[in-house]
Design a protein around this motif. Structure first.
Motif, mmCIF file in Angstrom:
data_model
loop_
_atom_site.group_PDB
_atom_site.id
_atom_site.type_symbol
_atom_site.label_atom_id
_atom_site.label_comp_id
_atom_site.label_asym_id
_atom_site.label_seq_id
_atom_site.Cartn_x
_atom_site.Cartn_y
_atom_site.Cartn_z
ATOM 1 N N ARG A 1 36.530 28.211 -101.368
ATOM 2 C CA ARG A 1 37.108 29.307 -102.609
ATOM 3 C C ARG A 1 38.591 29.371 -101.738
ATOM 4 O O ARG A 1 38.953 31.096 -102.643
ATOM 5 N N GLN A 2 38.834 29.993 -100.492
ATOM 6 C CA GLN A 2 40.205 31.028 -99.770
ATOM 7 C C GLN A 2 41.346 30.237 -100.504
ATOM 8 O O GLN A 2 42.255 30.587 -100.854
ATOM 9 N N ALA A 3 41.237 28.794 -101.220
ATOM 10 C CA ALA A 3 41.870 28.009 -101.965
ATOM 11 C C ALA A 3 42.858 28.469 -103.649
ATOM 12 O O ALA A 3 43.216 28.110 -103.838
ATOM 13 N N LEU A 4 41.573 29.083 -103.160
ATOM 14 C CA LEU A 4 41.554 29.678 -104.919
ATOM 15 C C LEU A 4 41.880 30.906 -105.044
ATOM 16 O O LEU A 4 43.123 31.983 -105.837
ATOM 17 N N SER A 5 41.774 32.015 -103.732
ATOM 18 C CA SER A 5 42.243 33.424 -104.273
ATOM 19 C C SER A 5 43.422 33.010 -103.520
ATOM 20 O O SER A 5 44.415 34.190 -104.020
ATOM 21 N N ILE A 6 44.175 32.457 -102.890
ATOM 22 C CA ILE A 6 45.427 32.313 -102.616
ATOM 23 C C ILE A 6 46.220 31.757 -104.090
ATOM 24 O O ILE A 6 46.960 31.988 -103.726
ATOM 25 N N ARG A 7 45.897 31.436 -104.776
ATOM 26 C CA ARG A 7 46.832 30.305 -105.706
ATOM 27 C C ARG A 7 45.780 31.169 -107.217
ATOM 28 O O ARG A 7 47.074 31.273 -107.274
ATOM 29 N N SER A 8 45.400 31.993 -106.920
ATOM 30 C CA SER A 8 45.295 33.334 -108.151
ATOM 31 C C SER A 8 46.135 34.335 -108.311
ATOM 32 O O SER A 8 46.511 34.748 -107.365
#
Length: 64
Positions: free
Chosen positions: A56-63
């Motif tokens: 989830r943290q990786a998705l929030s950074i890449r979004s």
């Protein structure tokens, strides 16, 4: 439409349960050393929570 609602509610419930059980690898290691896991499945579940949070943290950074 009911199926979409059920999927949304399921996702919300899963997020709520995971958010109420914050977990990190340090805690997993500590629990292992203290013998707090009753079974390998319990260890796996906590490790899954760590992986899910990192995802989830990786998705929030890449979004954008």
């Amino acid at each position: 439409m009911l199926a979409a609602y059920r999927m949304l509610m399921s996702a919300c419930l899963e997020y709520y349960v995971d958010a109420m059980q914050p977990m990190d690898l340090g805690t997993v290691r500590q629990r292992l050393q203290q013998g707090k896991y009753a079974s390998p499945r319990d260890t796996l579940e906590d490790t899954r929570l760590v992986s899910l949070e990192n995802y989830r943290q990786a998705l929030s950074i890449r979004s954008p």
